[in-house]
Scaffold this active site. Structure first.
Site, PDB file in Angstrom:
ATOM      1  N   LYS A  41      15.549  25.723  37.293  1.00  0.00           N
ATOM      2  CA  LYS A  41      16.845  25.373  37.893  1.00  0.00           C
ATOM      3  C   LYS A  41      17.939  25.955  37.390  1.00  0.00           C
ATOM      4  O   LYS A  41      19.035  26.319  38.256  1.00  0.00           O
ATOM      5  CB  LYS A  41      16.919  23.896  38.216  1.00  0.00           C
ATOM      6  CG  LYS A  41      17.613  23.138  36.942  1.00  0.00           C
ATOM      7  CD  LYS A  41      18.808  22.336  37.664  1.00  0.00           C
ATOM      8  CE  LYS A  41      19.411  21.929  36.241  1.00  0.00           C
ATOM      9  NZ  LYS A  41      20.092  20.606  36.078  1.00  0.00           N
ATOM     10  N   ARG A 136      21.165   7.320  33.490  1.00  0.00           N
ATOM     11  CA  ARG A 136      21.121   8.347  34.752  1.00  0.00           C
ATOM     12  C   ARG A 136      19.949   7.801  35.334  1.00  0.00           C
ATOM     13  O   ARG A 136      19.947   6.461  35.839  1.00  0.00           O
ATOM     14  CB  ARG A 136      21.131   9.846  34.423  1.00  0.00           C
ATOM     15  CG  ARG A 136      21.210  10.571  35.631  1.00  0.00           C
ATOM     16  CD  ARG A 136      21.097  11.900  35.320  1.00  0.00           C
ATOM     17  NE  ARG A 136      19.926  12.658  35.278  1.00  0.00           N
ATOM     18  CZ  ARG A 136      19.602  13.619  34.869  1.00  0.00           C
ATOM     19  NH1 ARG A 136      20.288  14.651  34.920  1.00  0.00           N
ATOM     20  NH2 ARG A 136      18.236  14.213  34.824  1.00  0.00           N
TER      21      ARG A 136
HETATM   22  C1  LIG Z   1      15.236  15.274  34.438  1.00  0.00           C
HETATM   23  C2  LIG Z   1      15.296  16.727  33.967  1.00  0.00           C
HETATM   24  N1  LIG Z   1      14.384  17.290  32.976  1.00  0.00           N
HETATM   25  C3  LIG Z   1      14.589  18.331  32.504  1.00  0.00           C
HETATM   26  C4  LIG Z   1      15.822  19.210  32.574  1.00  0.00           C
HETATM   27  C5  LIG Z   1      15.922  20.424  31.889  1.00  0.00           C
HETATM   28  O1  LIG Z   1      16.756  20.569  30.952  1.00  0.00           O
HETATM   29  P1  LIG Z   1      17.225  21.557  30.022  1.00  0.00           P
HETATM   30  O2  LIG Z   1      17.499  22.771  30.956  1.00  0.00           O
HETATM   31  O3  LIG Z   1      18.557  21.062  29.239  1.00  0.00           O
HETATM   32  O4  LIG Z   1      15.920  21.985  29.089  1.00  0.00           O
HETATM   33  C6  LIG Z   1      16.618  18.785  33.527  1.00  0.00           C
HETATM   34  C7  LIG Z   1      17.708  19.611  33.562  1.00  0.00           C
HETATM   35  O5  LIG Z   1      18.142  19.786  34.635  1.00  0.00           O
HETATM   36  C8  LIG Z   1      16.480  17.738  34.076  1.00  0.00           C
HETATM   37  O6  LIG Z   1      17.466  17.014  34.984  1.00  0.00           O
END
Ligand SMILES: Cc1ncc(COP(=O)(O)O)c(C=O)c1O
Length: 364
Positions: A41, A136
């Protein structure tokens, strides 16, 4: 430096650096008994970049936006797709159609997913989220996780894959041996109640990597959801003081064009009220200084303080929606209107830049 005809700003993404980072992180996880999901994302799931994660070994890609999951599916991406934001009840038909699994914390939503999955003749995977203090998503009461897990086991079109948690996003809580150990103990209580071993114990995101690197990850954590450490790799060493050997910290670079260069006072002239965003910034009077105006701003980056100039003697002094203001008095080179300056980007700037229609994304 590559020169681009036409529209700046350009956000340049190095395919070889992203792929190398993805391979290193995947291997680090695998050698510690962890099957990571690659979170895409951050770069709006640009399919060409998502593909690099798969080439690096990732079997599952995660995204918080269903729209991006749908786009990946339509590009025929060869990976399981996981929605990593708790699904909206309104997106369940698409969720079941395009995603293989999702993170969940509401029984009513899971029941809706079950009904839809039955209609579509599918089995949808669920990871139940436990809130270990970051406040959250997730069940705050561990007994509720166990109750939900038992309830899900009887649903015919849902597969309870396991449990997971998210840390460090809202409450700024650091993943630790203690809180992830608590997740593992909770998984064992769930297993006792449902009479089988869970496939997935998902111990968080990139911010859980320091534990892994320092050999402190509780052994039963077998899943992480990693984006940032692969794609920006700037925040971890800087904010978390964690060295990540062999990881490129600069796989993405912002290139923006100079539209004005002038000598101006450093302190605004007239009655100071509020800026374009209603804030009252503090201005430092440094006398007359050479300044450059660039055609990029908060609208593209969210917050220009999350940019880091790559050039010595270039300092960011402010921004409005569309204009980045630099002090270039100490820049040793020659700078003209039309020149292009480069910036490293921290995570938050990256997500804005990748989401902005006004920024050209180029994979090199
Ligand atoms: C639920 C969840 N897991 C994993 C991630 C991934 O985080 P990062 O890009 O810091 O590894 C996110 C980030 O948007 C998230 O919201």
């Amino acid at each position: 430096m590559i020169e681009y005809e036409g529209q700046y700003p350009v956000y340049e993404i190095s395919a070889s650096k992203i792929k190398s980072n993805a391979q290193k992180i995947y291997e680090l996880c695998k050698s510690n008994g962890i099957e990571p999901a690659g979170v895409v994302k951050g770069f709006s799931a640009i399919p060409q970049v998502a593909e690099l994660f798969i080439e690096a070994g990732f079997k599952t890609l995660g995204d918080s936006r269903l729209k991006e999951i749908v786009r990946l599916r339509s590009c025929n991406i060869k990976a399981d797709l996981m929605l990593i934001r708790i699904p909206m009840p309104s997106e369940i038909p698409e969720l079941v159609r395009y995603a293989d699994s999702s993170l969940n914390s509401e029984i009513a939503t899971i029941r809706l997913i079950n009904e839809e999955a039955r209609l579509q003749g599918k089995i949808h995977g669920i990871v139940l989220m436990a809130d270990l203090g970051d406040l959250r998503e997730g069940f705050f009461d561990s007994n509720e996780v166990i109750k939900a897990a038992k309830g899900i086991e009887s649903l015919d079109s849902i597969r309870l894959l396991g449990i997971g948690t998210n840390l460090g996003c809202y409450g700024s809580i650091k993943p630790s041996e203690e809180n992830l150990g608590e997740l593992c103990r909770l998984a064992e209580r769930v297993e006792e109640q449902i009479g089988r071993r869970l496939e997935v114990i998902s111990g968080g995101a990139s911010t859980s990597l320091p534990l892994l690197i320092n050999g402190k990850m509780p052994p039963r954590i077998n899943h992480l959801r990693i984006g940032e450490a692969i794609i920006t790799a700037k925040d971890l060493p800087y904010l978390w003081n964690v060295e990540m050997p062999g990881i490129y910290r600069d796989p993405m670079v912002l290139k923006a064009q100079v539209i004005e260069i002038k000598q101006k006072p450093s302190f605004p002239v007239g009655e100071i009220f509020v800026d374009a965003f209603g804030n009252k910034p503090i201005y430092k009077n440094r006398g007359m200084r050479k300044r450059a105006l660039l055609a990029v701003g908060h609208k593209d980056t969210g917050d220009v303080t999350k940019l880091k100039p790559r050039h010595e003697g270039v300092e960011i002094i402010g921004s409005s929606s569309d204009h980045l203001i630099l002090d270039v008095e100490d820049y040793k080179g020659e700078l003209n209107v039309g020149d292009v300056l480069e910036f490293d980007t921290f995570y938050s700037a990256m997500i804005f830049l990748c989401s902005s229609d006004c920024v050209r994304k180029v994979v090199v």
